[in-house]
Design a protein around this motif. Structure first.
Motif, mmCIF file in Angstrom:
data_model
loop_
_atom_site.group_PDB
_atom_site.id
_atom_site.type_symbol
_atom_site.label_atom_id
_atom_site.label_comp_id
_atom_site.label_asym_id
_atom_site.label_seq_id
_atom_site.Cartn_x
_atom_site.Cartn_y
_atom_site.Cartn_z
ATOM 1 N N ASP A 1 50.467 15.052 1.638
ATOM 2 C CA ASP A 1 49.155 15.576 2.027
ATOM 3 C C ASP A 1 49.317 16.885 2.791
ATOM 4 O OD1 ASP A 1 46.523 15.913 2.656
ATOM 5 O OD2 ASP A 1 46.456 14.332 4.169
ATOM 6 N N ASN A 2 48.832 17.974 2.206
ATOM 7 C CA ASN A 2 48.869 19.252 2.907
ATOM 8 C C ASN A 2 47.466 19.856 3.033
ATOM 9 O OD1 ASN A 2 48.443 19.898 0.297
ATOM 10 N ND2 ASN A 2 50.177 21.285 0.072
ATOM 11 N N THR A 3 46.448 19.004 3.028
ATOM 12 C CA THR A 3 45.059 19.441 3.108
ATOM 13 C C THR A 3 44.721 19.893 4.525
ATOM 14 O OG1 THR A 3 44.506 17.811 1.425
ATOM 15 C CG2 THR A 3 42.682 18.727 2.681
ATOM 16 N N ASP A 4 44.010 20.997 4.625
ATOM 17 C CA ASP A 4 43.486 21.448 5.910
ATOM 18 C C ASP A 4 42.101 20.806 6.072
ATOM 19 O OD1 ASP A 4 42.715 22.682 8.216
ATOM 20 O OD2 ASP A 4 42.754 24.724 7.403
ATOM 21 N N TYR A 5 42.054 19.702 6.798
ATOM 22 C CA TYR A 5 40.814 18.923 6.890
ATOM 23 C C TYR A 5 39.737 19.634 7.693
ATOM 24 C CZ TYR A 5 43.139 15.074 4.622
ATOM 25 O OH TYR A 5 43.778 14.310 3.688
ATOM 26 N N ALA A 6 40.122 20.447 8.655
ATOM 27 C CA ALA A 6 39.126 21.190 9.421
ATOM 28 C C ALA A 6 38.412 22.202 8.519
ATOM 29 C CB ALA A 6 39.778 21.893 10.601
ATOM 30 N N GLN A 7 39.178 22.882 7.686
ATOM 31 C CA GLN A 7 38.581 23.857 6.771
ATOM 32 C C GLN A 7 37.732 23.157 5.717
ATOM 33 O OE1 GLN A 7 41.402 26.297 4.725
ATOM 34 N NE2 GLN A 7 39.821 27.543 3.756
ATOM 35 N N THR A 8 38.177 22.027 5.219
ATOM 36 C CA THR A 8 37.390 21.268 4.251
ATOM 37 C C THR A 8 36.079 20.801 4.874
ATOM 38 O OG1 THR A 8 39.438 20.514 3.209
ATOM 39 C CG2 THR A 8 37.437 19.296 2.673
ATOM 40 N N GLY A 9 36.115 20.429 6.147
ATOM 41 C CA GLY A 9 34.896 20.050 6.859
ATOM 42 C C GLY A 9 33.933 21.221 6.986
ATOM 43 N N VAL A 10 34.449 22.416 7.219
ATOM 44 C CA VAL A 10 33.595 23.603 7.319
ATOM 45 C C VAL A 10 32.931 23.891 5.976
ATOM 46 C CG1 VAL A 10 33.618 26.112 7.654
ATOM 47 C CG2 VAL A 10 34.822 24.633 9.252
ATOM 48 N N VAL A 11 33.677 23.750 4.883
ATOM 49 C CA VAL A 11 33.109 23.973 3.553
ATOM 50 C C VAL A 11 32.015 22.936 3.274
ATOM 51 C CG1 VAL A 11 33.623 23.902 1.081
ATOM 52 C CG2 VAL A 11 35.168 25.092 2.641
ATOM 53 N N SER A 12 32.259 21.682 3.621
ATOM 54 C CA SER A 12 31.251 20.643 3.406
ATOM 55 C C SER A 12 30.008 20.874 4.254
ATOM 56 C CB SER A 12 31.840 19.263 3.724
ATOM 57 O OG SER A 12 32.833 18.927 2.803
ATOM 58 N N PHE A 13 30.214 21.282 5.503
ATOM 59 C CA PHE A 13 29.070 21.565 6.369
ATOM 60 C C PHE A 13 28.278 22.765 5.844
ATOM 61 C CE2 PHE A 13 27.088 23.448 10.169
ATOM 62 C CZ PHE A 13 26.303 22.372 10.534
ATOM 63 N N ASN B 1 45.510 16.170 14.807
ATOM 64 C CA ASN B 1 45.899 17.103 15.869
ATOM 65 C C ASN B 1 46.324 16.386 17.141
ATOM 66 O OD1 ASN B 1 45.551 19.375 14.336
ATOM 67 N ND2 ASN B 1 43.443 19.708 14.984
ATOM 68 N N THR B 2 45.810 15.205 17.373
ATOM 69 C CA THR B 2 46.184 14.449 18.580
ATOM 70 C C THR B 2 47.333 13.487 18.300
ATOM 71 O OG1 THR B 2 44.522 12.763 18.098
ATOM 72 C CG2 THR B 2 43.862 14.584 19.543
ATOM 73 N N ASP B 3 47.880 13.530 17.105
ATOM 74 C CA ASP B 3 48.980 12.651 16.683
ATOM 75 C C ASP B 3 48.615 11.175 16.768
ATOM 76 O OD1 ASP B 3 50.677 14.748 16.055
ATOM 77 O OD2 ASP B 3 51.403 14.909 18.127
ATOM 78 N N ALA B 4 47.327 10.874 16.609
ATOM 79 C CA ALA B 4 46.891 9.473 16.601
ATOM 80 C C ALA B 4 47.240 8.809 15.275
ATOM 81 C CB ALA B 4 45.387 9.385 16.857
ATOM 82 N N VAL B 5 47.339 9.608 14.230
ATOM 83 C CA VAL B 5 47.746 9.106 12.912
ATOM 84 C C VAL B 5 48.815 10.037 12.364
ATOM 85 C CG1 VAL B 5 45.541 7.993 12.353
ATOM 86 C CG2 VAL B 5 45.909 10.368 11.731
ATOM 87 N N ASP B 6 49.610 9.503 11.469
ATOM 88 C CA ASP B 6 50.660 10.297 10.838
ATOM 89 C C ASP B 6 50.165 10.854 9.511
ATOM 90 O OD1 ASP B 6 52.474 9.776 12.886
ATOM 91 O OD2 ASP B 6 53.109 7.892 11.944
ATOM 92 N N ARG B 7 50.560 12.070 9.231
ATOM 93 C CA ARG B 7 50.179 12.704 7.967
ATOM 94 C C ARG B 7 51.139 12.248 6.880
ATOM 95 N NH1 ARG B 7 47.412 17.480 6.225
ATOM 96 N NH2 ARG B 7 46.881 18.018 8.363
ATOM 97 N N ASN B 8 50.567 11.957 5.725
ATOM 98 C CA ASN B 8 51.358 11.606 4.564
ATOM 99 C C ASN B 8 52.169 12.825 4.131
ATOM 100 O OD1 ASN B 8 52.333 10.824 2.084
ATOM 101 N ND2 ASN B 8 50.412 9.946 1.386
ATOM 102 N N ASN B 9 53.394 12.629 3.672
ATOM 103 C CA ASN B 9 54.246 13.751 3.270
ATOM 104 C C ASN B 9 53.645 14.553 2.117
ATOM 105 O OD1 ASN B 9 56.122 13.084 5.192
ATOM 106 N ND2 ASN B 9 57.340 11.829 3.800
#
Length: 138
Positions: free
Chosen positions: A63-75, A53-61
């Motif tokens: 990769d379409n994973t929603d990491y925030a949602q995956t984190g919520v599921v893991s939590f 979200n802060t554009d500190a890293v580039d997303r792989n083409n």
């Protein structure tokens, strides 16, 4: 579901270890096996989502994973595992009659007293009847 299948035996192992005064590394392994993987995954997913979200890293083409949602599921799985460990431990303490009985009308206190009185009536309190039963089995 797999997390629950790991968390329930972890709770039982923790309770039995506490009861036997054998606080070994098994408890640590059992708890860490059920709690650490989803908790660490949640933290990693949320960290990576913040970096994206802060554009500190580039997303792989690809990769379409929603990491925030995956984190919520893991939590959520971590919280479910904590509840399962607590329930399994409480159930184990209840089965071993370790839970404190604060009220005289607790549902198992009356049944345990009746069962013990019946056992004393059937087997006797001196142990001779149990000795005779054991001798007959040998």
């Amino acid at each position: 579901i797999i997390g629950v299948l790991v968390a329930l035996p972890s709770g039982v192992a923790t309770a039995l270890s506490t009861l036997s005064k054998n606080s070994s590394g098994l408890v640590g392994v059992a708890i860490s096996l059920s709690l650490l993987p989803p908790a660490v995954n949640a933290g990693l997913c949320w960290s990576y989502a913040m970096l994206l979200n802060t554009d500190a890293v580039d997303r792989n083409n690809m990769d379409n994973t929603d990491y925030a949602q995956t984190g919520v599921v893991s939590f959520s799985l971590t919280i479910i595992n904590i509840i399962c460990i607590w329930l399994a431990g409480t159930f184990t303490f209840w089965m071993k009659e370790v839970a404190p009985i604060k009220k005289t009308d607790a549902f198992w206190s009356r049944d345990v007293i009746i069962a013990r009185e019946q056992q004393d009536k059937n087997l006797g309190t001196d142990g001779k009847t149990v000795q005779k039963i054991n001798e007959g089995l040998q």
